[in-house]
Design a protein around this motif. Structure first.
Motif, PDB file in Angstrom:
ATOM      1  N   SER A   1      -4.707  -1.964   2.382  1.00 27.59           N
ATOM      2  CA  SER A   1      -3.878  -3.128   3.106  1.00 27.59           C
ATOM      3  C   SER A   1      -3.563  -4.267   2.224  1.00 27.59           C
ATOM      4  O   SER A   1      -2.633  -4.778   2.081  1.00 27.59           O
ATOM      5  CB  SER A   1      -4.780  -3.550   4.292  1.00 27.59           C
ATOM      6  N   ALA A   2      -4.607  -4.485   1.335  1.00 26.91           N
ATOM      7  CA  ALA A   2      -4.574  -5.772   0.560  1.00 26.91           C
ATOM      8  C   ALA A   2      -3.988  -5.457  -0.671  1.00 26.91           C
ATOM      9  O   ALA A   2      -4.684  -5.252  -1.760  1.00 26.91           O
ATOM     10  CB  ALA A   2      -5.796  -6.495   0.425  1.00 26.91           C
ATOM     11  N   LYS A   3      -2.624  -5.515  -0.961  1.00 25.95           N
ATOM     12  CA  LYS A   3      -1.980  -5.091  -2.215  1.00 25.95           C
ATOM     13  C   LYS A   3      -1.729  -6.555  -3.027  1.00 25.95           C
ATOM     14  O   LYS A   3      -2.211  -7.531  -2.569  1.00 25.95           O
ATOM     15  CB  LYS A   3      -0.876  -4.542  -2.123  1.00 25.95           C
ATOM     16  N   ASP A   4      -1.032  -6.328  -4.041  1.00 20.68           N
ATOM     17  CA  ASP A   4      -0.633  -7.396  -4.856  1.00 20.68           C
ATOM     18  C   ASP A   4       0.046  -8.538  -4.059  1.00 20.68           C
ATOM     19  O   ASP A   4       0.852  -8.744  -3.239  1.00 20.68           O
ATOM     20  CB  ASP A   4       0.303  -7.062  -6.048  1.00 20.68           C
ATOM     21  N   PRO A   5      -0.912  -9.878  -4.089  1.00 16.83           N
ATOM     22  CA  PRO A   5      -0.377 -11.037  -3.370  1.00 16.83           C
ATOM     23  C   PRO A   5       0.946 -11.636  -3.798  1.00 16.83           C
ATOM     24  O   PRO A   5       1.446 -12.731  -2.991  1.00 16.83           O
ATOM     25  CB  PRO A   5      -1.538 -11.829  -3.418  1.00 16.83           C
ATOM     26  N   GLY A   6       1.341 -11.097  -4.838  1.00 13.81           N
ATOM     27  CA  GLY A   6       2.714 -11.761  -5.360  1.00 13.81           C
ATOM     28  C   GLY A   6       2.756 -13.183  -5.654  1.00 13.81           C
ATOM     29  O   GLY A   6       3.475 -14.211  -5.127  1.00 13.81           O
ATOM     30  N   PHE A   7       1.553 -13.569  -6.512  1.00  6.94           N
ATOM     31  CA  PHE A   7       1.368 -15.063  -6.839  1.00  6.94           C
ATOM     32  C   PHE A   7       2.451 -15.460  -7.892  1.00  6.94           C
ATOM     33  O   PHE A   7       2.556 -14.812  -8.837  1.00  6.94           O
ATOM     34  CB  PHE A   7      -0.084 -15.119  -7.355  1.00  6.94           C
ATOM     35  N   SER A   8       3.030 -16.723  -7.809  1.00  5.97           N
ATOM     36  CA  SER A   8       3.882 -17.218  -8.546  1.00  5.97           C
ATOM     37  C   SER A   8       3.371 -18.367  -9.189  1.00  5.97           C
ATOM     38  O   SER A   8       2.955 -19.414  -8.620  1.00  5.97           O
ATOM     39  CB  SER A   8       5.315 -17.331  -7.975  1.00  5.97           C
ATOM     40  N   PRO A   9       3.150 -18.211 -10.602  1.00  4.81           N
ATOM     41  CA  PRO A   9       2.288 -19.616 -11.172  1.00  4.81           C
ATOM     42  C   PRO A   9       3.517 -20.806 -10.823  1.00  4.81           C
ATOM     43  O   PRO A   9       2.791 -22.015 -10.936  1.00  4.81           O
ATOM     44  CB  PRO A   9       2.154 -19.174 -12.381  1.00  4.81           C
ATOM     45  N   SER A  10       4.724 -20.703 -11.081  1.00  4.71           N
ATOM     46  CA  SER A  10       5.505 -21.906 -11.116  1.00  4.71           C
ATOM     47  C   SER A  10       5.401 -22.684  -9.698  1.00  4.71           C
ATOM     48  O   SER A  10       5.484 -23.661  -9.679  1.00  4.71           O
ATOM     49  CB  SER A  10       7.162 -21.376 -11.539  1.00  4.71           C
ATOM     50  N   SER A  11       5.545 -21.915  -8.624  1.00  5.23           N
ATOM     51  CA  SER A  11       5.352 -22.411  -7.392  1.00  5.23           C
ATOM     52  C   SER A  11       4.077 -22.492  -6.564  1.00  5.23           C
ATOM     53  O   SER A  11       3.950 -23.226  -5.705  1.00  5.23           O
ATOM     54  CB  SER A  11       6.521 -21.566  -6.307  1.00  5.23           C
ATOM     55  N   ALA A  12       3.073 -21.920  -7.306  1.00 11.94           N
ATOM     56  CA  ALA A  12       1.551 -21.682  -6.924  1.00 11.94           C
ATOM     57  C   ALA A  12       1.751 -20.926  -5.408  1.00 11.94           C
ATOM     58  O   ALA A  12       1.213 -21.643  -4.567  1.00 11.94           O
ATOM     59  CB  ALA A  12       1.098 -22.922  -6.785  1.00 11.94           C
ATOM     60  N   SER A  13       2.499 -20.263  -5.191  1.00  9.31           N
ATOM     61  CA  SER A  13       2.504 -19.556  -3.810  1.00  9.31           C
ATOM     62  C   SER A  13       2.349 -18.213  -4.120  1.00  9.31           C
ATOM     63  O   SER A  13       2.599 -17.446  -4.955  1.00  9.31           O
ATOM     64  CB  SER A  13       4.017 -19.814  -3.453  1.00  9.31           C
ATOM     65  N   CYS A  14       1.873 -17.561  -2.880  1.00 12.93           N
ATOM     66  CA  CYS A  14       1.862 -16.003  -2.479  1.00 12.93           C
ATOM     67  C   CYS A  14       2.854 -15.479  -1.770  1.00 12.93           C
ATOM     68  O   CYS A  14       2.873 -16.131  -0.754  1.00 12.93           O
ATOM     69  CB  CYS A  14       0.355 -15.809  -2.003  1.00 12.93           C
ATOM     70  N   ALA A  15       3.503 -14.617  -2.112  1.00 13.65           N
ATOM     71  CA  ALA A  15       4.591 -14.096  -1.398  1.00 13.65           C
ATOM     72  C   ALA A  15       4.369 -12.725  -0.588  1.00 13.65           C
ATOM     73  O   ALA A  15       5.057 -12.472   0.175  1.00 13.65           O
ATOM     74  CB  ALA A  15       6.048 -13.969  -2.303  1.00 13.65           C
ATOM     75  N   THR A  16       3.582 -12.012  -1.006  1.00 17.05           N
ATOM     76  CA  THR A  16       3.349 -10.937  -0.332  1.00 17.05           C
ATOM     77  C   THR A  16       1.614 -10.451  -0.006  1.00 17.05           C
ATOM     78  O   THR A  16       1.366  -9.351  -0.352  1.00 17.05           O
ATOM     79  CB  THR A  16       3.762  -9.551  -1.424  1.00 17.05           C
ATOM     80  N   SER A  17       1.029 -11.557   0.106  1.00 19.47           N
ATOM     81  CA  SER A  17      -0.285 -11.169   0.468  1.00 19.47           C
ATOM     82  C   SER A  17      -0.583 -10.719   2.017  1.00 19.47           C
ATOM     83  O   SER A  17       0.016 -11.284   2.816  1.00 19.47           O
ATOM     84  CB  SER A  17      -1.235 -12.577   0.149  1.00 19.47           C
ATOM     85  N   TYR A  18      -1.508  -9.880   2.219  1.00 20.91           N
ATOM     86  CA  TYR A  18      -1.660  -9.207   3.365  1.00 20.91           C
ATOM     87  C   TYR A  18      -2.256 -10.204   4.373  1.00 20.91           C
ATOM     88  O   TYR A  18      -1.736 -10.305   5.535  1.00 20.91           O
ATOM     89  CB  TYR A  18      -2.690  -8.171   3.140  1.00 20.91           C
ATOM     90  N   CYS A  19      -3.028 -11.088   3.771  1.00 20.08           N
ATOM     91  CA  CYS A  19      -3.807 -12.071   4.746  1.00 20.08           C
ATOM     92  C   CYS A  19      -2.776 -12.843   5.123  1.00 20.08           C
ATOM     93  O   CYS A  19      -2.889 -13.758   6.296  1.00 20.08           O
ATOM     94  CB  CYS A  19      -4.748 -12.910   3.837  1.00 20.08           C
ATOM     95  N   HIS A  20      -1.387 -13.253   4.777  1.00 17.97           N
ATOM     96  CA  HIS A  20      -0.567 -14.529   4.934  1.00 17.97           C
ATOM     97  C   HIS A  20       0.717 -13.675   5.493  1.00 17.97           C
ATOM     98  O   HIS A  20       1.718 -14.271   5.735  1.00 17.97           O
ATOM     99  CB  HIS A  20      -0.200 -15.261   4.099  1.00 17.97           C
TER     100      HIS A  20
END
Length: 928
Positions: free
Chosen positions: A348-367
């Motif tokens: 279930s918990a795959k790559d969270p899609g973290f963007s260093p420039s925006s410091a955001s997770c775009a594809t995290s399971y938890c969110h």
């Protein structure tokens, strides 16, 4: 006696001298051409360096070959490192002695090298250590002078105090030199002569081994280790025995780790000493603020809460076994999906899609990156405490389809997710066994025993009356059990010949009648008075005689499963049919005040009602009594004046009110509140009697609104079917197409076609004659258009025309030309400040309208005779000469808003009042 020479001895001397001279000349020529080996050297190499020397001095050969030929320790040295090169400077060449002059390499680092011919030794030479204690003998060519350690200290020999201390094991192992001098010493401990780095005037030290001042501070060496700890481990052992330098990391770091092994104690380098997880704050740079990317929401994730469990580092990072693992301390922060061993989380918990420039997770399971989750949710790591994990951010409350449609309060979640949400709508903390954010969606298909307990608040009807969507998930779209997960609702709720889905009274109503209208209300809502209200008064026949179908206020469903029916906690009010007024405002229902507004049934299009906005819950208080929806009778501006006794309604409304004054019930054919106003011809016999004060023209003069009620807005028939034109369009004047445009029908002279009185409107000719204000001086003003004193209508139905007992006076045109304050006073019957009567110094500027024929318009009453011309007495001068008005105003229009000057001869001086008046072209003023 002459002395005799020894001839043989002299000859030998001369031969020797010649040989010497020849040798010197040869060397000179060889130096000039660079052929050094003609005189010396040439046996072991072609540099010219001995052996083969000039003369017999053994020191002249010495260690020349060891210096000019590349060896195991260094590359070949040029002759110029110890002698002046005769090709550049011959000042010391061929002078019969060997001169030693050291070059740049020997003097490196400020060394002051020297050569002692007596002992044949060099001292203070950089190449041999640059000190007086290292003085190799030139003729000692056994290799001892160039052995490793002869010039500088080595493992096994004391190293200089400026050199870092070495580990005991490294003290006898030349391979340790390669750790800091990799371009000079190979990993096998041998000099890399070919690199040219040994004996080159520089100390070759690897960049990572050059530690600046203050290196022991964690802010320096710790930051470097975080970027590449493997560079540190070239010289330092992380723990245990030292291997190059004697300084082992554990000697300091184990103490920081509280006496534990620092390589497996995460909070040694980052995090808090009180938290073994090692999660920041602080980060590797010492930051503690959550706005720093190295800190962010670490603590919120690893600490756990009522929303989610404590997440291990492996949920977002490759978790190292020790600090020395290959992917750790390599200068990179790697964000990954779950790297632990749990199979559920792995899927279930795959790559969270973290963007260093925006410091955001775009594809995290938890969110939100899960089925029915909020895929667009991208929380910002550094915005802590801003509600980014609030309920509803990661998935809808409730989630969108295909999730069942359930209420937005969390208590509804418990039925299917009892391990996640409590019956009171609270998330069950993971510490208490809650399953929220555990990598899987738990769904329970079973109901608790109270689901069928009618005395319990958990009884299934409470859920069903909010929405059937959640029921359909298990029981099928028709709730017939077709999905195989549950039974059919009809198993309990069907009645003989009456399927439950079309039985309205199963859920509401059935107490006062069988329509389904409350009372009773839906399950568990009986205590809400709005749900019951005046339902019975509307669906059953009362004193108003009307009976209303449910569809008047609600969308009547085909059955309980119809879209939009059972979809919320309260019923939706949608007015249709008789409730909606034609051409009026849209009716509304306000549940907070329990009142409806703008409904036809309660007088939205009627006038004079006392209570057009009844309160739904105030039943039995007379809110539908006669007179609450419309006046009894309605106001005279919209209804003919009749008696307030209901018996007076019957003549015009015989289908609604009986002769005795009672409302005729709908069951007996009554028409009350049916959306249409039925009106029969109800005028009495005198309505058409011109001799009667009840003649219809009297009523029409007061306004046409009451006529339009029955005869239509254009009086062309309307509901009465009788048009005014049926009588009044007969004998119209020439050129007039309709009674509406026939002004003389109501006032004026039909013979002359003049619309102005005499005759006044019907019944207003008394007293007769000009003393009647309605008549007055109309005839005297006949040459003027009606628009001069009145708003001239397009026809009789123009708004503002027939709307009052008296005509409105509104001056315009020539009446107001150049004037201000023009007005009419009906009481005094006078006009003031009109151009026609008050333009220029007349004797009667405010004439009385009813004093006709009494000289109010005589010459001089409106302007002076002669006129006042601003004190210049021009008119007076001409009149005194005996000239009449006609001399200068011959045949000019009178009272036309202009002051024209036209001579009796026909000469036009000026027309109007705008050009400069000048008579200088006339004979009377000297022109001819």
């Amino acid at each position: 006696m002459p002395r005799l020479f020894n001839v043989p001895l002299l000859g030998a001397f001369l031969l020797t001298l010649l040989a010497c001279q020849a040798r010197t000349l040869e060397e000179s020529r060889a130096a000039e051409t660079g052929q050094c080996t003609r005189c010396h050297g040439g046996e072991q190499n072609q540099t010219g360096a001995p052996p083969r020397v000039i003369g017999s001095d053994p020191a002249a050969a010495g260690a020349h070959s060891a210096h000019v030929e590349a060896g195991a320790l260094a590359g070949a040295l040029a002759c110029s490192e110890c002698h002046l090169d005769p090709r550049d400077d011959r000042s010391q060449h061929g002078n019969g002695k060997v001169d030693v002059t050291f070059g740049a390499l020997a003097r490196t680092g400020g060394a002051a090298p020297s050569y002692d011919p007596a002992t044949g030794t060099c001292s203070n030479v950089y190449c041999h250590g640059g000190t007086a204690t290292t003085a190799p003998r030139w003729t000692a060519v056994d290799g001892a002078a160039a052995a490793c350690g002869a010039c500088h200290g080595t493992p096994g020999n004391p190293v200089p105090a400026t050199h870092p201390s070495l580990a005991p094991g490294a003290a006898t192992d030349l391979t340790s030199c390669a750790a800091c001098h990799p371009a000079t010493v190979g990993s096998d401990g041998k000099i890399l002569a070919a690199s040219g780095k040994h004996v080159n005037g520089e100390v070759d030290v690897r960049a990572e081994a050059k530690h600046p001042q203050g290196w022991s501070s964690p802010s320096l060496h710790g930051a470097a280790a975080a970027q590449n700890v493997r560079a540190c481990l070239e010289c330092h052992a992380a723990k245990g025995e030292p291997h190059v330098t004697g300084l082992v990391c554990a000697s300091c770091h184990d103490a920081v780790a509280g006496g534990k092994d620092w390589t497996v104690t995460c909070n040694t380098c980052h995090g808090d000493a009180t938290d073994p997880s090692g999660a920041p704050p602080a980060d590797l740079s010492g930051n503690t603020a959550t706005t720093a990317r190295g800190v962010g929401a670490h603590r919120q994730h690893v600490g756990g809460s009522s929303l989610a469990p404590a997440f291990d580092c492996s949920f977002c990072h490759p978790k190292p076994g020790t600090v020395l693992d290959g992917t750790h301390l390599d200068g990179q922060v790697e964000l990954t999906g779950y790297t632990g061993a749990d199979g559920v989380w792995k899927s279930s918990a795959k790559d969270p899609g973290f963007s260093p420039s925006s410091a955001s997770c775009a594809t995290s399971y938890c969110h939100g990156a899960f089925q029915n989750g909020n895929a667009a949710n991208a929380p910002v790591w550094t915005r802590v405490g801003e509600g980014q994990a609030a309920c509803g951010t990661c998935h809808g409350v409730p989630p969108p389809a295909p999730h069942p449609l359930v209420p937005s309060d969390l208590a509804g979640c418990n039925a299917c997710h009892p391990q996640t949400v409590s019956a009171t709508g609270e998330l069950i903390p993971p510490s208490s066994g809650g399953k929220h954010v555990d990598g899987a969606i738990q769904f329970s298909g079973g109901h608790e025993p109270s689901w069928m307990d009618t005395t319990s608040t958990n009884f299934h009807a409470n859920s069903a009356v909010r929405s059937l969507s959640s029921c359909k998930v298990c029981h099928g779209q028709s709730l017939d059990g077709s999905t195989g997960f549950g039974g059919s609702c009809g198993r309990c709720h069907d009645r003989p010949g009456q399927p439950w889905a079309t039985n309205c009274t199963m859920c509401h109503g059935g107490t006062d009648n069988a329509t389904g209208a409350p009372p009773k209300a839906t399950w568990g809502r009986q205590g809400d008075p709005v749900r019951t209200g005046a339902h019975t008064a509307h669906v059953t026949q009362g004193s108003s005689g009307a009976v209303f179908d449910c569809s008047v206020c609600h969308v009547t469903p085909a059955d309980a499963l119809a879209a939009g029916h059972i979809d919320g906690d309260t019923a939706t009010v949608t007015f249709t049919g008789v409730a909606v007024p034609t051409g009026g405002a849209t009716p509304t229902f306000d549940r907070a005040s329990a009142s409806c507004a703008s409904t036809y049934c309660h007088g939205a299009t009627l006038s004079g009602g006392r209570n057009p906005n009844p309160v739904w819950t105030s039943t039995g208080t007379g809110q539908a009594a006669c007179g609450t929806c419309h006046g009894v009778p309605p106001p005279p501006d919209v209804h003919p004046p009749v008696s307030s006794n209901l018996t007076g309604c019957n003549p015009c409304h015989p289908d609604t009110v009986s002769p005795s004054g009672t409302i005729i019930p709908r069951s007996a054919g009554g028409k009350h509140v049916d959306g249409t106003i039925q009106a029969a011809s109800g005028h009495d016999a005198d309505w058409m009697n011109t001799a009667s004060p009840k003649f219809h023209a009297y009523s029409a003069n007061q306004g046409l609104a009451s006529c339009q009620w029955c005869h239509g807005a254009d009086l062309s028939g309307g509901s009465a079917g009788v048009a005014c034109g049926q009588c009044h369009d007969a004998n119209l004047p020439a050129g007039v197409a309709s009674w509406r445009a026939n002004c003389t029908m109501c006032h004026g002279d039909t013979a002359s076609g003049r619309a102005s009185p005499p005759r006044a409107t019907w019944g207003n000719n008394v007293p007769s004659g000009a003393t009647n204000v309605r008549i007055g001086a109309h005839v005297s003003h006949a040459s003027f258009d009606c628009a001069l004193c009145h708003s001239k209508p397009a026809d009789a139905l123009t708004p503002g025309h027939i709307d009052a007992a008296t005509a409105q006076v509104t001056f315009s045109g020539v009446a107001t030309q150049g004037m201000s304050g023009t007005a009419w006073n009906r009481t005094a019957a006078t006009c003031t400040s009109t151009y026609c009567h008050a333009a220029n110094g007349g004797s009667n500027p405010t004439p009385i309208w009813t004093l006709v024929g009494q000289g109010q318009a005589n010459c001089g009453s409106c302007h002076g005779n002669p006129p006042n011309d601003g004190g210049q007495d021009r008119h007076v001068f001409h009149v005194n000469l005996g000239w009449g008005c006609d001399v200068c105003h011959s045949n000019t229009p009178h009272v036309d808003g202009k002051r024209d000057v036209v001579l009796y001869t026909g000469t036009v001086i000026t027309t109007g009042w705008t050009s400069q008046q000048s008579c200088n072209t006339l004979a009377c003023h000297g022109a001819g």
